[in-house]
Enzyme design. Structure first.
Site, PDB file in Angstrom:
ATOM      1  N   ASP A   1       0.775  -1.255   0.000  1.00 38.07           N
ATOM      2  CA  ASP A   1       0.000   0.000   0.000  1.00 38.07           C
ATOM      3  C   ASP A   1       0.805   1.305   0.000  1.00 38.07           C
ATOM      4  OD1 ASP A   1      -1.447  -2.152   0.884  1.00 38.07           O
ATOM      5  OD2 ASP A   1      -2.151  -1.211   2.715  1.00 38.07           O
TER       6      ASP A   1
ATOM      7  N   GLU B   1     -10.383  -2.445   4.626  1.00 35.82           N
ATOM      8  CA  GLU B   1      -9.040  -1.929   4.902  1.00 35.82           C
ATOM      9  C   GLU B   1      -8.901  -0.524   4.309  1.00 35.82           C
ATOM     10  OE1 GLU B   1      -6.316  -5.919   4.828  1.00 35.82           O
ATOM     11  OE2 GLU B   1      -6.630  -5.043   2.878  1.00 35.82           O
TER      12      GLU B   1
HETATM   13  C1  FRU Z   1      -3.770  -3.688   2.790  1.00 38.08           C
HETATM   14  C2  FRU Z   1      -3.119  -4.107   4.094  1.00 38.08           C
HETATM   15  C3  FRU Z   1      -3.455  -3.124   5.200  1.00 38.08           C
HETATM   16  C4  FRU Z   1      -2.313  -3.296   6.148  1.00 38.08           C
HETATM   17  C5  FRU Z   1      -1.154  -3.539   5.221  1.00 38.08           C
HETATM   18  C6  FRU Z   1      -0.109  -4.453   5.776  1.00 38.08           C
HETATM   19  O1  FRU Z   1      -3.134  -4.144   1.666  1.00 38.08           O
HETATM   20  O2  FRU Z   1      -3.526  -5.403   4.428  1.00 38.08           O
HETATM   21  O3  FRU Z   1      -4.717  -3.328   5.775  1.00 38.08           O
HETATM   22  O4  FRU Z   1      -2.114  -2.186   6.977  1.00 38.08           O
HETATM   23  O5  FRU Z   1      -1.699  -4.086   4.040  1.00 38.08           O
HETATM   24  O6  FRU Z   1       1.014  -4.478   4.977  1.00 38.08           O
END
Ligand code: FRU
Length: 533
Positions: A51, A233
């Site tokens: 992300d 998320e």
């Molecule tokens: C989304 C996610 C988020 C988390 C991150 C961990 O892709 O699962 O929810 O903070 O990636 O790397």
């Protein structure tokens, strides 16, 4: 003596093997760089990326942080990598900004520029940049607890290069919710408060604060609304003027994995009102949601735009809402055929809210800065296309660094396919299917596909929502990605692919009857991220 010779022989054999091994490795590395390192989409120099995080603008620089595991090419202990840019297109990777510590990995989150020093973190008049992220405590997770994610803050007094973690972390403890993460802070100019949205299971929680340290839970949203095929998320929330009016609506982004419209990860959005404590869907949006054939309404219907959020602190004179997403999908991201690094970001996009036929629609377009990189240009005059026609080949233009704008009139008459291909016969087909009123991308024969059964198992599609008989489209091509902006960005599709050699030809074919290609413009884009590094 013999032993000595043997040792020398074995020694030199081993040496030449290592040299050969190194050469092979270097060669593989160079080939991978040449074939798959995007020309202009951001990738980390090495290691894993997911992300985008903590994006803000300050003093002429756009900052991008990202979920990063620098020591491996699959997901691992999360850091915040960092890159800066003056135009969101050419990026310079900076040293890692946040490292995991004894409290846990540093998961996704956001940053704001605390212009009025509401946090009190300022020193010598320097505006602090305050980041909020999720601590993910692996030990607690392994111990079978459910409260292993909590929210923490850190601040930077050196333009986002390094962050000092707040001594009182965590600032929000876990109330016993397993998936409790990804805080996104926004300044709420209407109610004069900091707001924070957090994903909690399959809901969004809204918090408010006056000092970025103490947070009050205001309400939640999401029960029975939108898509619920997976965990929620990476939310985002912000007010926005409806284009061309003074009307303000609030837009809420919610990423979900799995449960996307074409499988795996994707980002839905909601349009409504926020009264300082509660988010309420607009009745027209509620209606659009119930009519949607895709379980929800999505920022992007392709398979590779996830966890995207917007930049903080964009000056009012600039006034844009700027967005970037992770150009991959948890269905296969850790298996795609690059090894030195894994994943790229989407091109930066500017999003607007439009009222079209009584519906609020979020439309996106690549940021206008991209056109500063245009070089060679080809233009075709209006033509009727009756059968397969070659548009261009790689002798004329590099098809892995290209912007294509097209206009097709009277779409009711016939659908069409665009097809990219190479000498190995790999193809990427995309276009419009008028029988079903769908846009689509078909990467089933696009080259390397066998590392994951989820990668090329279907044709992705998006229902066309526009009633306009004519279609305008923009195609952004890089070595391993396509980004399609149909109907001025009303429907967007982003997907990645890995051809065995670069695509060298682009053709167009009508589906049934002829189509009128009113306008077609191709621009080569001269950007090379690898040269910038
Ligand atoms: C989304 C996610 C988020 C988390 C991150 C961990 O892709 O699962 O929810 O903070 O990636 O790397």
């Amino acid at each position: 003596m013999i032993n000595k010779i043997n040792i020398i022989l074995i020694g030199s054999l081993m040496f030449s093997l290592t040299v050969k091994g190194q050469q092979l490795f270097d060669k593989k590395n160079t080939m991978e760089e040449e074939l798959y390192r995007p020309n202009f989409h951001f990738t980390p120099k090495k290691g894993w990326m997911n992300d985008p995080n903590g994006m803000f603008f300050k003093d002429g620089y756009y900052h991008l942080y990202f979920q990063h595991y620098p020591d491996g090419n699959t997901w691992g202990p999360m850091h915040w990598g960092h890159a800066i840019s003056t135009d969101m297109i050419s990026w310079k990777e900076m040293p890692i900004a946040l490292y995991p510590d004894e409290k846990g990995y540093i998961f996704s989150g956001s940053s704001v520029v605390d212009v009025n020093n509401s946090s009190g973190f300022s020193k010598n008049g320097i505006e602090p940049i305050v980041a909020m992220f999720t601590y993910h405590d692996m030990k607690e997770e392994k111990a079978g607890k459910s409260n292993y994610q909590s929210q923490a803050i850190a601040y930077s007094l050196d333009e986002g290069k390094t962050f000092i973690k707040y001594s009182e972390n965590p600032v929000i403890k876990n109330p016993g919710i397993k998936d409790f993460r990804d805080p996104k802070i926004v300044w709420d100019p209407i109610h004069n408060q900091w707001l924070m949205v957090l994903a909690a299971g399959q809901k969004i929680m809204f918090y408010s604060s006056s000092n970025l340290k103490e947070w009050n839970l205001e309400s939640d949203f999401g029960d029975g609304i939108g898509a619920h095929g997976g965990v929620w998320e990476c939310p985002d929330l912000f007010p926005m003027a409806v284009q061309g009016t003074d009307e303000i609506k609030w837009v809420l982004f919610v990423s979900i994995n799995p449960g996307g419209p074409n499988g795996g990860s994707a980002t839905q959005y909601f349009v409504g009102d926020f009264d300082g404590t509660h988010f309420k869907l607009d009745p027209s949006f509620e209606k659009d949601l119930s009519n949607s054939e895709h379980k929800s309404i999505w920022i992007d219907y392709g398979r590779d735009n996830y966890a995207g959020v917007t930049w903080a602190n964009i000056p009012d004179t600039n006034g844009r809402k700027l967005f970037m997403g992770w150009m991959s999908n948890w269905d296969y991201s850790q298996k795609v055929p690059t090894f030195k690094w894994r994943s790229a970001m989407t091109v930066a996009r500017s999003v607007e809210l439009r009222k079209i036929e009584n519906s609020y629609k979020l439309v996106s377009q690549p940021v206008k800065e991209l056109s500063n990189y245009r070089s060679v240009k080809y233009k075709k005059d209006a033509i009727a296309i009756k059968r397969t026609e070659k548009i261009i080949d790689s002798k004329a233009i590099d098809l892995s660094s290209t912007e294509i704008n097209f206009k097709i009139s009277d779409l009711k008459n016939s659908g069409f396919n665009f097809k990219l291909s190479n000498k190995q016969g790999d193809t990427l087909i995309f276009g419009y299917d008028n029988t079903n009123n769908n846009f689509f991308i078909d990467r089933r024969k696009s080259g390397k596909i066998d590392y994951s059964e989820n990668f090329a198992n279907r044709v992705s599609f998006a229902k066309r929502t526009s009633l306009n008989p004519n279609l305008e489209g923009k195609i952004i091509l890089d070595k391993t990605s396509i980004e399609l902006f149909f109907d001025n960005g009303e429907t967007v599709m982003t997907e990645i692919f890995f051809p065995r050699s670069p695509f060298s030809e682009l053709i167009i074919e009508p589906k049934s009857k002829e189509i009128i290609l009113d306008n077609l413009e191709l621009h080569q884009l001269n950007i090379n991220q690898t040269k910038l590094k």
